[in-house]
Design a protein around this motif. Structure first.
Motif: not given
Lengths: 266, 299
Positions: A66-67, A69, A220-221, A240, A244
């Motif tokens: 997530a970071w 992304s 990435t996510l 998740i 999103m």
């Protein structure tokens, strides 16, 4: 008379359209609150999978993804917006000049080439010039294909701003830089905001290109979710996904409100 | 176009430099390089040897038997995959049009206030991550998923409908992925449509459906064509829907390309060649679009 606008059955198809678009999302949202570890049985309302997302065994992997992304999307969207703004100023206000047609085609190139082809081409390019695929290559690839998405709303907004505002400022002895900064830029702001938001979401959502240029060990996510889903849809993935989804809805609402506000002022 | 603004004109070329550098270097140049790669020799474990050959295209089109010593015949494996992809993309475009046009029309004919709400509802899925949407669809239609449970509990089916891993599931996934791309451009065209034309037709005793066919469709045609292109092009090269919802029998171009770049089984020149063939098909579709748009514009 409402007759000419009304066609029987069109309302039904519209409802069908919305049901098809929303049913899967609503089902996944509902099941993300399922207390059971089985994805088929309903075990009562629970937030356990949301807790699991942040503290469970996968938390570290998804947190890092997530970071990656978010930081990539922030940088790619910002760079793409700046580049697209310069391009929009040239294309809309520059009149006719040599290379205008070619430039227009170039800006739209990432939209015309299928994503999988862009992905293949990017991988080949990065490998050929000897770049190690990873964070940097994802960022650069995202920056390039976000430009047209940022360009569209910015150019559309710019078309709607009459030259007379800037002209008036120049007549009152503003320098070109002052006229740009004090007059044009504030008028353009809603376009810049929508362009940036669109680019941000496009970067955040991208799976195919990222999957090709991410290299080993980099996630990435979307690629992390894809990797997980390959082993079956687990409840934490649904949590998740719902998170999103909420972020996307927040963004589209923000873009919508900014645009509406922009339309009220000239 | 807002027309030339004298103070901006001399700046225009310089303002475009960043675009040329970034898109030129990271989009255009890679596509050119990919074209070159499609003529190179494959290296085992992925990658290429700089030896020019037509081997990749030969592998695509020509079958020389298992040991390469039989007379050359047309190779159908890959042409079939392209045929299936073209068919799926065409069906998807037609379905999206059949559902998308009425939806766009309905929304565009609402009063301004409710129109914004309808439009907002259609745009939200367009912004939601495609991967998440595809995974959600798979969750919904899988064998013991909510859809099958519901069908069985109301007694419509006795056992679960095997939807996942079929062409139908892939089609549903494509349709669901790209439907908003059809609605939005048609909506933009209908919004500009002058309803006085329909009223005139009605005054001349044209039925509703005759008016739709003879007046409305020709006028909003640019929007329809734009929508069809926006659905057809990504559907043709789709990867997620066939990969997640389909199986070996529903293999499409996207998966074929992806496979060539995965690990040591890959064949980069062949993957590049398949990409080139896909790109050529897309360019043909786009040229067709540009010519139609130019003809409509000239009228």
């Amino acid at each position: 008379m409402k007759g000419v606008r009304h066609y029987p059955g069109f309302l039904g198809l519209t409802i069908l359209c919305l049901v098809i678009l929303y049913a899967p999302l609503i089902v996944v949202m509902a099941y993300s609150f399922n207390g059971s570890t089985s994805i088929t049985q309903w075990g009562g309302f629970s937030m356990r999978w949301y807790v699991d997302v942040f503290t469970g065994p996968d938390a570290k992997r998804f947190g890092q993804a997530a970071w990656n992304s978010i930081t990539i999307a922030l940088m790619a969207a910002t760079a793409a917006t700046i580049i697209a703004t310069a391009a929009a100023l040239a294309m809309v206000k520059g009149g006719r000049f040599r290379g205008r047609g070619a430039s227009f085609a170039l800006i739209n190139l990432p939209l015309m080439v299928p994503e999988i082809v862009t992905a293949v081409a990017s991988l080949i390019f990065f490998t050929a010039i000897g770049l190690t695929t990873g964070y940097g290559t994802i960022l650069v690839a995202h920056m390039a294909f976000c430009i047209p998405f940022a360009f569209l709303p910015i150019a559309a907004r710019l078309e709607g701003i009459e030259a007379s505002y800037e002209q008036a400022a120049r007549d009152l002895y503003a320098t070109r830089a002052q006229a740009f900064r004090l007059i044009l830029l504030p008028l353009l702001a809603p376009g810049l905001a929508s362009g940036w938001l669109l680019a941000f979401i496009i970067s955040l959502d991208d799976f195919i290109i990222t999957n090709f240029v991410k290299g080993a060990g980099m996630e990435t996510l979307p690629t992390a979710i894809f990797g997980s889903v390959k082993q079956g849809i687990k409840p934490n993935i649904m949590a998740i996904s719902t998170l999103m989804l909420a972020v996307s809805v927040l963004f589209v609402t923000a873009a919508y409100l900014i645009n509406r506000k922009g339309r009220q002022t000239p | 176009m807002a027309g030339g603004d004298d103070s901006w004109r001399p700046l225009a070329p310089r303002l475009l430099i960043p675009t040329w550098v970034v898109i030129g270097l990271f989009s255009l140049l890679p596509v050119i390089l990919m074209a070159v790669y499609s003529f190179l020799t494959k290296e085992f474990r992925g990658g290429v040897i700089w030896d020019f050959t037509l081997a990749a295209y030969d592998q695509f089109f020509i079958d020389r038997g298992l040991f390469g010593d039989e007379p050359a015949r047309l190779e159908w494996t890959y042409i079939n995959i392209f045929g299936r992809s073209l068919l799926q993309a065409a069906i998807c475009t037609a379905l999206c049009l059949v559902v998308g046009f009425p939806t766009a029309w309905f929304i565009a004919t609402r009063p301004a206030r409710t129109r914004a709400v309808w439009l907002f509802l259609i745009t939200i899925p367009y912004w939601v991550n495609l991967l998440i949407r595809t995974v959600s669809l798979k969750f919904l239609i899988r064998d013991n998923g909510p859809l099958n449970e519901a069908l069985m509990s109301i007694g419509l089916t006795s056992g679960p409908l095997p939807l996942v891993n079929t062409n139908l599931a892939v089609q549903l996934g494509l349709f669901y992925s790209y439907l908003p791309f059809m609605v939005l451009p048609i909506y933009a065209a209908v919004e500009r449509y002058n309803f006085a034309l329909s009223e005139a037709a009605a005054d001349l005793y044209a039925s509703r459906w005759t008016t739709l066919r003879e007046i409305v469709l020709p006028v909003v045609k640019p929007g329809i064509i734009a929508g069809c292109i926006l659905v057809f092009v990504p559907a043709l090269g789709a990867f997620l829907a066939p990969d997640l919802l389909g199986g070996a029998k529903t293999f499409m171009i996207g998966s074929l390309i992806e496979e060539q770049f995965k690990g040591s089984q890959g064949n980069w020149p062949f993957g590049a060649a398949v990409s080139m063939i896909l790109l050529t098909l897309v360019l043909i579709a786009l040229i067709f679009y540009a010519r139609t748009a130019a003809r409509e514009g000239a009228r």
